[in-house]
Design a protein around this motif. Structure first.
Motif, PDB file in Angstrom:
ATOM      1  N   PHE A 181       0.872  -1.188   0.000  1.00 14.55           N
ATOM      2  CA  PHE A 181       0.000   0.000   0.000  1.00 14.55           C
ATOM      3  C   PHE A 181       0.900   1.225   0.000  1.00 14.55           C
ATOM      4  CE2 PHE A 181       0.759  -1.573   4.291  1.00 14.55           C
ATOM      5  CZ  PHE A 181       1.378  -0.474   4.878  1.00 14.55           C
ATOM      6  N   TYR A 182       0.292   2.386  -0.117  1.00 16.32           N
ATOM      7  CA  TYR A 182       1.012   3.657   0.056  1.00 16.32           C
ATOM      8  C   TYR A 182       0.068   4.558   0.824  1.00 16.32           C
ATOM      9  CZ  TYR A 182       4.276   7.461  -1.428  1.00 16.32           C
ATOM     10  OH  TYR A 182       5.188   8.481  -1.490  1.00 16.32           O
ATOM     11  N   LYS A 183       0.451   4.902   2.041  1.00 15.79           N
ATOM     12  CA  LYS A 183      -0.438   5.683   2.909  1.00 15.79           C
ATOM     13  C   LYS A 183      -0.694   7.078   2.353  1.00 15.79           C
ATOM     14  CE  LYS A 183      -0.439   3.276   7.122  1.00 15.79           C
ATOM     15  NZ  LYS A 183       0.264   3.083   8.402  1.00 15.79           N
ATOM     16  N   THR A 184      -1.743   7.726   2.876  1.00 17.29           N
ATOM     17  CA  THR A 184      -2.147   9.051   2.382  1.00 17.29           C
ATOM     18  C   THR A 184      -0.968  10.036   2.419  1.00 17.29           C
ATOM     19  OG1 THR A 184      -4.309   8.602   3.326  1.00 17.29           O
ATOM     20  CG2 THR A 184      -3.863  10.871   2.659  1.00 17.29           C
ATOM     21  N   HIS A 185      -0.785  10.728   1.293  1.00 15.82           N
ATOM     22  CA  HIS A 185       0.326  11.678   1.187  1.00 15.82           C
ATOM     23  C   HIS A 185       0.030  12.707   0.104  1.00 15.82           C
ATOM     24  CE1 HIS A 185       1.058   8.737  -1.993  1.00 15.82           C
ATOM     25  NE2 HIS A 185       1.739   9.679  -2.618  1.00 15.82           N
ATOM     26  N   PHE A 186       0.831  13.773   0.101  1.00 17.75           N
ATOM     27  CA  PHE A 186       0.891  14.705  -1.024  1.00 17.75           C
ATOM     28  C   PHE A 186       2.176  14.391  -1.784  1.00 17.75           C
ATOM     29  CE2 PHE A 186      -1.670  16.988   2.068  1.00 17.75           C
ATOM     30  CZ  PHE A 186      -2.621  17.631   1.296  1.00 17.75           C
ATOM     31  N   ASP A 187       2.215  14.702  -3.081  1.00 16.04           N
ATOM     32  CA  ASP A 187       3.443  14.449  -3.841  1.00 16.04           C
ATOM     33  C   ASP A 187       4.433  15.606  -3.734  1.00 16.04           C
ATOM     34  OD1 ASP A 187       2.600  11.971  -4.538  1.00 16.04           O
ATOM     35  OD2 ASP A 187       2.096  12.470  -6.615  1.00 16.04           O
ATOM     36  N   MET A 197      -6.610   3.502  -5.984  1.00 12.27           N
ATOM     37  CA  MET A 197      -6.083   4.779  -5.529  1.00 12.27           C
ATOM     38  C   MET A 197      -7.250   5.553  -4.950  1.00 12.27           C
ATOM     39  SD  MET A 197      -4.563   7.873  -7.674  1.00 12.27           S
ATOM     40  CE  MET A 197      -3.749   9.244  -6.910  1.00 12.27           C
ATOM     41  N   ALA A 198      -7.111   6.016  -3.709  1.00 14.61           N
ATOM     42  CA  ALA A 198      -8.153   6.835  -3.081  1.00 14.61           C
ATOM     43  C   ALA A 198      -7.714   8.292  -3.148  1.00 14.61           C
ATOM     44  CB  ALA A 198      -8.349   6.410  -1.635  1.00 14.61           C
ATOM     45  N   ILE A 199      -8.644   9.144  -3.558  1.00 16.75           N
ATOM     46  CA  ILE A 199      -8.393  10.587  -3.596  1.00 16.75           C
ATOM     47  C   ILE A 199      -9.231  11.233  -2.498  1.00 16.75           C
ATOM     48  CG2 ILE A 199      -8.732  12.697  -4.960  1.00 16.75           C
ATOM     49  CD1 ILE A 199      -8.004  11.138  -7.440  1.00 16.75           C
ATOM     50  N   TYR A 200      -8.610  12.090  -1.691  1.00 17.34           N
ATOM     51  CA  TYR A 200      -9.292  12.710  -0.556  1.00 17.34           C
ATOM     52  C   TYR A 200      -9.439  14.204  -0.784  1.00 17.34           C
ATOM     53  CZ  TYR A 200      -7.976   8.244   1.502  1.00 17.34           C
ATOM     54  OH  TYR A 200      -7.811   6.901   1.732  1.00 17.34           O
ATOM     55  N   SER A 201     -10.371  14.787  -0.024  1.00 17.03           N
ATOM     56  CA  SER A 201     -10.618  16.221  -0.118  1.00 17.03           C
ATOM     57  C   SER A 201      -9.423  16.999   0.439  1.00 17.03           C
ATOM     58  CB  SER A 201     -11.881  16.549   0.678  1.00 17.03           C
ATOM     59  OG  SER A 201     -11.899  17.913   0.997  1.00 17.03           O
ATOM     60  N   GLU A 237      -8.949  15.565   4.928  1.00 15.46           N
ATOM     61  CA  GLU A 237      -8.283  14.357   4.439  1.00 15.46           C
ATOM     62  C   GLU A 237      -9.014  13.074   4.811  1.00 15.46           C
ATOM     63  OE1 GLU A 237      -4.060  13.912   4.962  1.00 15.46           O
ATOM     64  OE2 GLU A 237      -3.726  16.046   4.618  1.00 15.46           O
ATOM     65  N   GLN A 238     -10.025  13.174   5.694  1.00 16.37           N
ATOM     66  CA  GLN A 238     -10.808  11.977   6.036  1.00 16.37           C
ATOM     67  C   GLN A 238     -11.871  11.716   4.964  1.00 16.37           C
ATOM     68  OE1 GLN A 238      -9.665  10.326   8.681  1.00 16.37           O
ATOM     69  NE2 GLN A 238      -8.249  12.053   8.838  1.00 16.37           N
ATOM     70  N   ARG A 239     -12.187  12.758   4.195  1.00 18.12           N
ATOM     71  CA  ARG A 239     -13.285  12.630   3.240  1.00 18.12           C
ATOM     72  C   ARG A 239     -12.778  12.117   1.898  1.00 18.12           C
ATOM     73  NH1 ARG A 239     -16.778  16.045   0.072  1.00 18.12           N
ATOM     74  NH2 ARG A 239     -15.480  17.875   0.450  1.00 18.12           N
ATOM     75  N   GLU A 240     -13.198  10.882   1.567  1.00 20.86           N
ATOM     76  CA  GLU A 240     -12.770  10.273   0.309  1.00 20.86           C
ATOM     77  C   GLU A 240     -13.671  10.767  -0.812  1.00 20.86           C
ATOM     78  OE1 GLU A 240     -11.804   5.985   0.459  1.00 20.86           O
ATOM     79  OE2 GLU A 240     -12.944   5.849  -1.407  1.00 20.86           O
ATOM     80  N   LEU A 241     -13.055  11.251  -1.901  1.00 20.02           N
ATOM     81  CA  LEU A 241     -13.843  11.785  -3.016  1.00 20.02           C
ATOM     82  C   LEU A 241     -14.080  10.730  -4.087  1.00 20.02           C
ATOM     83  CD1 LEU A 241     -12.108  15.267  -3.474  1.00 20.02           C
ATOM     84  CD2 LEU A 241     -14.138  14.700  -2.108  1.00 20.02           C
ATOM     85  N   PRO A 282      -4.514  15.158  -1.523  1.00 17.89           N
ATOM     86  CA  PRO A 282      -4.070  14.016  -0.726  1.00 17.89           C
ATOM     87  C   PRO A 282      -4.604  12.722  -1.341  1.00 17.89           C
ATOM     88  CG  PRO A 282      -5.644  15.395   0.522  1.00 17.89           C
ATOM     89  CD  PRO A 282      -5.545  15.963  -0.861  1.00 17.89           C
ATOM     90  N   HIS A 283      -3.748  11.703  -1.401  1.00 15.89           N
ATOM     91  CA  HIS A 283      -4.153  10.457  -2.047  1.00 15.89           C
ATOM     92  C   HIS A 283      -3.400   9.293  -1.428  1.00 15.89           C
ATOM     93  CE1 HIS A 283      -0.639  11.993  -4.148  1.00 15.89           C
ATOM     94  NE2 HIS A 283      -0.326  10.737  -4.450  1.00 15.89           N
ATOM     95  N   ALA A 284      -3.893   8.080  -1.673  1.00 11.86           N
ATOM     96  CA  ALA A 284      -3.295   6.871  -1.096  1.00 11.86           C
ATOM     97  C   ALA A 284      -3.493   5.714  -2.050  1.00 11.86           C
ATOM     98  CB  ALA A 284      -3.976   6.545   0.232  1.00 11.86           C
TER      99      ALA A 284
END
Ligand code: OGA
Ligand code: MN
Length: 225
Positions: free
Chosen positions: A129-135, A163-167, A171-175, A194-196
């Protein structure tokens, strides 16, 4: 310089105009874009084959986080193995030509001054996996626009690895959640989204890439990867 590229009639060296127009609109309106069947299945297959060959020759290295002197391996944060694109195959040159087209179109529409593209193959083994991050981080953003192309034909519904994209506000809100299906292309503003990568149940192949601007930071030249 790459060899002269043979242009067969069924190969496109530029992107589809309608898909490009939607990409630019979505980047402006929401900061991210997801396009299914954005890249041909033939090219995805060739890139997928190349990644398997690289893996078989032990040409992948464990990915880390942080750049330059800050680089470290953190399997609790990201679990993929990578190989930087080096123009060595026709498939890579084809993909990089398409990304060059995209760079020009984005610069024309958005004046982002993108001048360089760097990209790596990525292989996530089952469980990775790759935890939530900004690039990149605001103000120190040499990575301006991020891209991901997925290479996995017939990704199963229960395969995980989306791939999950967040607001950006919460960052808890998955778009949205994007399955890593071959041909699907994701593009987003590197310092705003933010994405994971959610834990995958199957081997998961992709190419992650970044359009960069050569920003010097406090007198330091843009650090190398
Ligand atoms: C990355 C990344 C997303 C993906 O490599 O920085 O966020 O879906 N990849 O592979
Ligand atoms: Mn990322």
């Amino acid at each position: 310089m790459p060899d002269k590229m043979p242009q067969t009639p069924d190969m496109h060296w530029t992107l589809d105009d309608h898909a490009l127009a939607r990409l630019v609109d979505d980047l402006v309106d929401q900061g991210w874009f997801v396009g299914e069947r954005f890249i041909s299945s033939k090219l995805c297959q060739a890139l997928h084959d190349e990644l398997h060959t690289l893996a078989a020759h032990e040409a992948l290295s464990d990915a880390g986080i942080g750049r330059g002197g800050q680089h470290q391996l953190r399997h609790d944060i990201r679990g993929d193995a990578i190989h930087w694109l080096d123009l060595k195959s026709q498939a890579q040159r084809h993909y990089l030509a398409l990304m060059d087209d995209l760079q020009q179109q984005i610069n024309r529409a958005l004046y982002l001054g993108l001048f360089e593209f760097e990209a790596h193959f990525a292989h996530y083994p089952p469980g990775a996996f790759y935890k939530t991050h900004f690039d990149s981080f605001q103000g120190r953003a040499n990575r301006i626009v991020s891209t991901v192309l997925y290479l996995n034909p017939d990704w199963p519904a229960e395969g995980g690895g989306e791939m999950a994209i967040y607001s950006s506000d919460d960052e808890q809100r998955e778009l949205t959640r994007v399955p890593p299906e071959a041909g699907t292309f994701v593009c987003f503003l590197s310092d705003q989204v933010p994405h994971a990568v959610l834990p995958t149940r199957h081997p998961r192949a992709s190419i992650a890439g970044w359009f960069r601007r050569n920003t010097s930071m406090e007198g330091l030249i843009d650090p190398a990867r």
